[in-house]
Design an enzyme around this catalytic site. Structure first.
Site, PDB file in Angstrom:
ATOM      1  N   HIS A   1       0.829  -1.206   0.000  1.00 43.60           N
ATOM      2  CA  HIS A   1       0.000   0.000   0.000  1.00 43.60           C
ATOM      3  C   HIS A   1       0.859   1.250   0.000  1.00 43.60           C
ATOM      4  O   HIS A   1       1.979   1.259   0.519  1.00 43.60           O
ATOM      5  CB  HIS A   1      -0.998   0.004   1.166  1.00 43.60           C
TER       6      HIS A   1
ATOM      7  N   ASP B   1       0.156   4.401   1.316  1.00 43.23           N
ATOM      8  CA  ASP B   1       0.078   5.363   2.415  1.00 43.23           C
ATOM      9  C   ASP B   1       0.874   4.903   3.625  1.00 43.23           C
ATOM     10  O   ASP B   1       1.276   3.737   3.729  1.00 43.23           O
ATOM     11  CB  ASP B   1      -1.382   5.612   2.806  1.00 43.23           C
TER      12      ASP B   1
ATOM     13  N   ASP C   1       6.279   0.664   6.914  1.00 44.29           N
ATOM     14  CA  ASP C   1       4.952   0.085   6.729  1.00 44.29           C
ATOM     15  C   ASP C   1       4.169   1.025   5.815  1.00 44.29           C
ATOM     16  O   ASP C   1       3.663   2.043   6.257  1.00 44.29           O
ATOM     17  CB  ASP C   1       4.257  -0.055   8.089  1.00 44.29           C
TER      18      ASP C   1
ATOM     19  N   GLU D   1      -4.729   2.254   2.837  1.00 42.57           N
ATOM     20  CA  GLU D   1      -4.867   1.012   3.577  1.00 42.57           C
ATOM     21  C   GLU D   1      -5.029   1.264   5.069  1.00 42.57           C
ATOM     22  O   GLU D   1      -5.788   0.593   5.759  1.00 42.57           O
ATOM     23  CB  GLU D   1      -3.644   0.122   3.316  1.00 42.57           C
TER      24      GLU D   1
ATOM     25  N   ASP E   1       3.383  -6.715   3.048  1.00 46.84           N
ATOM     26  CA  ASP E   1       3.037  -5.814   4.153  1.00 46.84           C
ATOM     27  C   ASP E   1       3.110  -6.504   5.511  1.00 46.84           C
ATOM     28  O   ASP E   1       2.427  -6.124   6.449  1.00 46.84           O
ATOM     29  CB  ASP E   1       1.618  -5.258   3.915  1.00 46.84           C
TER      30      ASP E   1
END
Length: 479
Positions: A73, A75, A112, A142, A166
């Site tokens: 993801h 963001d 992350d 996400e 992730d």
């Protein structure tokens, strides 16, 4: 970062961390990915949700292999320590190396899922990696709503296999995750005059460890909102106090690290309130002395407030917060180490005429998730609040007979001479939503070791990036 290996992965991570990308504000990251694809002559698509898909043809001789999707993801969670000024909308993340770890200066690191994105992009530009047809999917938002995964349309990606990058524990392969939902609570209040002879205090709980409300919920970390509510409950039982405001926490998926209340108490009770607070602080610090070694409690006089939240609403609010379940509700019956159902009191905010509370519920059983939501809702409705339960998102049911799982496990054993851990995770992954839109998609999730995720303590174990890179390359070779 020349000393960091694989160099191209860390170089890409540095570039990603130069792009501001708070959740729901990924426009610059979308543009950066489009420019990356154009620079390397790769097809790129952006769907209506803002998800980005970059494709790459198979290496020669592998054109008949099934398409593999590498997914992360765009963001990042934007948390910082209170003592620094930092604008996540404009400033790059400042990372540095501290021994075996990479950290950020006072903020979340963005690993992350920035390091997962960097791994996927490195595959796209590394000519030595052998692979079939590739698609790299980068989803929007996400962290605060799984928006990209929710809104992805069938047919946007075409892979038979999907590798989610992730995860946060090298050597662990994830094959399932919890589903989740959010519960938003609203108390309406009116302002009323504080009686004469009252003084105003600020009460704070600060410097807790915090962390991910799914992956860290089993670590017995204190929730700042719950800790503060415990003391407010004691005050309301003993004194004729008034609540001026209450706030704590920021994100629905983070365990709150700090909270504060502005209260007014009769001047004659000030010293006894302070004594009670010191006793309470000592008790709680002893209770959490292992998990929360830096926890701090503060009480200080502030400018006297003229008005407070009306007393009936304040009392009902404090009673509800004290009664509210927070933390683990049940462990999984088949996997005793796996949390099955939990709830997190994520944030409290006092606005002009409302108090808004956000909680998040998770479970690997949808019925248990829904029951947890209803338990939270019932607590607050009994206190006279309005409650809205979000639609939620599904879990990802493990498939222990997955072909991709077997290839991933075998590749790990060949590379490192040991068995990886195969497990499910209590945190939410986008794989659950992908399984709804793309039935039959074979998925696993793995990634380098991260700690302190969703907090300014976030850090990346450097050596595990190379291990995951080698593992990923081997899996792609074998598919």
């Amino acid at each position: 970062m020349a000393e960091l290996l694989p160099k191209h992965v860390f170089d890409l991570f540095k570039q990603i961390n130069g792009v501001p990308r708070p959740s729901k504000h990924e426009e610059r990251m979308i543009e950066w990915l489009q420019q990356f694809a154009q620079q390397h002559g790769l097809p790129c698509q952006v769907d209506k949700a803002g998800n980005v898909l970059i494709s790459k043809p198979a290496t020669p001789g592998r054109e008949d292999r099934p398409t593999v999707v590498l997914q992360g993801h765009m963001d990042m969670v934007c948390e910082k320590i209170s003592s620094i000024d930092f604008d996540f909308m404009t400033q790059p993340i400042e990372s540095y190396v501290d021994g075996e770890w990479m950290k950020a200066r006072g903020t979340t690191l963005g690993a992350d899922c920035g390091i997962g994105d960097a791994l996927a992009l490195a595959v796209l530009i590394d000519p030595t990696v052998e692979h079939g047809p590739l698609e790299c999917l980068f989803t929007r938002d996400e962290e605060t709503g799984l928006t990209g995964a929710f809104e992805i349309e069938p047919g946007f990606m075409h892979g038979q296999y999907l590798i989610n990058l992730d995860s946060e524990d090298e050597g662990e392969i994830f094959v399932g995750c919890a589903g989740g939902a959010g519960t938003t609570v609203t108390f309406h209040y009116r302002r009323e005059a504080i009686p004469a002879g009252y003084i105003t205090l600020r009460i704070g709980v600060d410097k807790l460890t915090g962390g991910h409300s799914g992956d860290d919920i089993n670590k017995r970390r204190a929730n700042a909102n719950k800790v503060l509510a415990r003391f407010l409950y004691r005050m309301w039982e003993k004194y004729d106090a008034r609540l001026v405001s209450l706030k704590g926490g920021n994100l629905h998926n983070a365990i709150p690290r700090d909270a504060e209340a502005i209260v007014a108490v009769p001047a004659k009770d000030k010293e006894q309130v302070r004594v009670d607070f010191n006793v309470f602080a000592a008790e709680v610090q002893d209770e959490f002395h292992v998990e929360e070694p830096t926890m701090e409690f503060t009480m200080e006089s502030v400018a006297d407030a003229a008005e407070a939240i009306d007393q009936p609403t304040a009392s009902r609010l404090i009673l509800a917060l004290e009664a509210l379940h927070n933390g683990i509700l049940e462990m999984n019956q088949e996997i005793p180490t796996l949390v099955e159902t939990s709830s997190n009191l994520a944030s409290v905010r006092t606005l002009d005429d409302t108090i808004v509370i956000v909680t998040s519920q998770r479970s690997s059983a949808i019925s248990a998730r829904d029951n947890m939501c209803h338990t939270i809702a019932a607590t607050f409705r009994l206190a006279g609040a309005e409650v809205e339960i979000g639609d939620g998102y599904p879990g990802w049911k493990p498939n222990m007979h997955s072909k991709l799982l077997q290839i991933t496990v075998d590749a790990y054993k060949r590379l490192f001479g040991k068995e990886p851990v195969v497990r499910a995770i209590h945190a939410g992954l986008e794989c659950g939503l992908f399984s709804e839109k793309y039935p039959g998609l074979d998925m696993v999730s793995f990634g380098p070791t991260l700690r302190g995720v969703h907090s300014p303590d976030e850090r990346l174990e450097i050596k595990t990036v190379d291990m995951v890179w080698r593992h990923l390359v081997e899996v792609l070779r074998c598919l």
